[in-house]
Design an enzyme around this catalytic site. Structure first.
Site, PDB file in Angstrom:
ATOM      1  N   ASP A  74       0.702  -1.234   0.180  1.00 12.95           N
ATOM      2  CA  ASP A  74       0.024   0.139  -0.264  1.00 12.95           C
ATOM      3  C   ASP A  74       0.654   0.767   0.126  1.00 12.95           C
ATOM      4  O   ASP A  74       1.563   1.192   1.016  1.00 12.95           O
ATOM      5  CB  ASP A  74      -0.797  -0.244   1.130  1.00 12.95           C
ATOM      6  N   HIS A  75       0.970   2.304  -0.863  1.00 13.13           N
ATOM      7  CA  HIS A  75       1.300   3.629  -1.061  1.00 13.13           C
ATOM      8  C   HIS A  75       2.885   3.618  -0.934  1.00 13.13           C
ATOM      9  O   HIS A  75       3.922   3.840  -0.292  1.00 13.13           O
ATOM     10  CB  HIS A  75       0.658   4.498   0.344  1.00 13.13           C
ATOM     11  N   ASP A 130       2.701   5.134  -5.060  1.00  7.94           N
ATOM     12  CA  ASP A 130       2.157   5.939  -4.882  1.00  7.94           C
ATOM     13  C   ASP A 130       3.453   7.232  -5.191  1.00  7.94           C
ATOM     14  O   ASP A 130       3.884   7.784  -4.033  1.00  7.94           O
ATOM     15  CB  ASP A 130       2.262   6.051  -3.589  1.00  7.94           C
ATOM     16  N   GLU A 178      -0.854   6.218  -8.697  1.00 10.22           N
ATOM     17  CA  GLU A 178      -2.352   7.102  -7.972  1.00 10.22           C
ATOM     18  C   GLU A 178      -2.217   8.401  -8.796  1.00 10.22           C
ATOM     19  O   GLU A 178      -0.716   8.909  -9.459  1.00 10.22           O
ATOM     20  CB  GLU A 178      -2.188   7.434  -6.422  1.00 10.22           C
ATOM     21  N   HIS A 216      -7.586  10.312   3.511  1.00  6.68           N
ATOM     22  CA  HIS A 216      -6.862   9.677   4.446  1.00  6.68           C
ATOM     23  C   HIS A 216      -7.160   9.472   6.171  1.00  6.68           C
ATOM     24  O   HIS A 216      -7.353  10.878   6.684  1.00  6.68           O
ATOM     25  CB  HIS A 216      -5.469   8.939   4.980  1.00  6.68           C
ATOM     26  N   HIS A 257      -9.285   5.350  -2.062  1.00  2.99           N
ATOM     27  CA  HIS A 257      -8.374   5.268  -0.948  1.00  2.99           C
ATOM     28  C   HIS A 257      -9.022   5.911  -0.178  1.00  2.99           C
ATOM     29  O   HIS A 257     -10.137   6.410   0.050  1.00  2.99           O
ATOM     30  CB  HIS A 257      -7.051   6.044  -0.898  1.00  2.99           C
ATOM     31  N   GLY A 258      -8.805   5.487   0.982  1.00  2.09           N
ATOM     32  CA  GLY A 258      -9.345   6.637   2.279  1.00  2.09           C
ATOM     33  C   GLY A 258     -10.855   6.390   2.572  1.00  2.09           C
ATOM     34  O   GLY A 258     -11.676   7.713   2.627  1.00  2.09           O
ATOM     35  N   SER A 273     -12.798   4.326   4.411  1.00  6.46           N
ATOM     36  CA  SER A 273     -13.219   4.533   6.483  1.00  6.46           C
ATOM     37  C   SER A 273     -14.468   5.026   6.274  1.00  6.46           C
ATOM     38  O   SER A 273     -14.643   6.012   5.884  1.00  6.46           O
ATOM     39  CB  SER A 273     -11.939   4.488   6.934  1.00  6.46           C
ATOM     40  N   ASP A 288      -8.140   1.399   6.021  1.00  5.65           N
ATOM     41  CA  ASP A 288      -7.440   1.397   7.643  1.00  5.65           C
ATOM     42  C   ASP A 288      -7.526   1.565   8.723  1.00  5.65           C
ATOM     43  O   ASP A 288      -7.816   1.486   9.987  1.00  5.65           O
ATOM     44  CB  ASP A 288      -6.214   1.574   7.415  1.00  5.65           C
TER      45      ASP A 288
END
Ligand code: G3H
Ligand code: 13P
Ligand code: ZN
Length: 307
Positions: A82-83, A104, A134, A178, A209-210, A212, A254
């Site tokens: 990841d990243h 990334d 990305e 994030h 992404h980001g 949650s 995450d």
């Protein structure tokens, strides 16, 4: 069952209008919680390791823990970086058995992002490994980069970027960010932009992404037992479900895992101040991860029964 790459997973997700969950892992209990949820829901899984997680646990530990998890399941599982911040780390993960990596370069100028991505793509594709890149910038904090403001992905640039780099999937910025504090005002995502990028790159898997959305029960639980995490707002789940029905094939989570675990451990310490056996508080924490991930798979990502 050996680790798999994301190719077939994403092709099916794209066709059937759901997204595969990519869950960040840092230790054994998190891996177990996610695997238990995947088994219950019969869902494909992406276990992703950030540079920080790799440093914390050690690459060999994390890979071997996941290999151990695979011995007990026949679910399709991707091991993803990841990243990835640079070529060297991507290479180390590819050489160490990851089946997918993210480079990334989103903080770099366009041409430099292309150059950094292309270098990873060339190395990875020679070895049959998937590359996510990305374009655009998410606000929020990650270990190697933090941005106050997001820069949404430009659809024309996205097409040029994919053509020139050959990356297999692309993380785009459409309003997610994030960490725990995502929106100050109304939570919204730029769906017209997502739709346009999807139309301009037909059949191509996009990544969010980001993503949650911290279940309120865990926010309340953490604060009740001594936490101080005020006003945390996630991405509303109905917006994620909508994105999953479009070209978004992978949704990353995450913060919600961290929040679920921490809330449970806080509760345990307050209710059992005499306890000092890590198993006593890690067991309910693992169960909370399982419950939260199962909820995401079933009600948000839409990938139950797709294993
Ligand atoms: O997007 C970043 C992930 O939440 C990983 O966070 O770098 O603190 O492991 P981390
Ligand atoms: P959250 O902070 O919203 O969980 O995002 C996780 C993520 O994007 C991991 O790369
Ligand atoms: Zn991310």
């Amino acid at each position: 069952m050996p680790l798999t790459g994301p190719k077939e997973m994403f092709a099916r997700a794209y066709k059937e209008g759901y997204a595969v969950g990519a869950f960040n892992v840092n230790n054994m209990e998190i891996i177990q919680g996610i695997m238990m949820a995947g088994a219950e829901e019969k869902a494909p899984l992406i276990l992703q390791v950030s540079a920080g997680a790799r440093k914390y646990a050690g690459q060999n530990y994390i890979v071997k823990l996941i290999e151990a998890a695979l011995m007990e399941t026949d679910l399709p599982v991707v091991l993803h970086l990841d990243h990835g911040p640079d070529f060297d780390l991507c290479k180390a993960c590819i050489d160490g058995g990851f089946t997918s990596v993210m480079i990334d370069g989103s903080h770099l100028p366009f041409e430099e992002n292309i150059k950094a991505t292309k270098q990873v793509v060339d190395y990875a594709h020679d070895r049959g490994i998937w590359v996510e890149a990305e374009l655009g910038r998410l606000a929020g904090v990650e270990e190697h980069v933090s941005a106050e403001k997001s820069i949404y992905t430009d659809p024309d640039q996205a097409v040029e970027f994919v053509q020139r780099t050959g990356c297999d999937s692309l993380a785009i910025a459409i309003g997610t960010s994030h960490g725990a504090y995502k929106f100050t005002g109304e939570a919204k995502l730029d769906f017209p932009r997502l739709e346009k990028i999807g139309q301009m790159l037909p059949g191509y898997p996009l990544v969010l992404h980001g993503a949650s959305s911290v279940p309120q029960e865990f926010v309340d639980m953490a604060n009740k037992y001594g936490g101080k995490i005020g006003g945390a707002k996630g991405v509303p789940e109905d917006l994620l479900r909508k994105a999953a029905g479009m070209a978004v094939c992978k949704i990353t989570i995450d913060t919600a895992i961290r929040r679920a675990m921490t809330a449970c451990i806080r509760q345990h310490f307050v209710e059992h101040p005499e306890d000092f056996d890590p198993r006593a508080y890690l067991k309910p924490a693992r169960e909370a991860v399982k419950k939260m991930v199962a909820h995401k798979i079933k009600n948000v990502l839409g990938c139950s029964g797709k294993a």
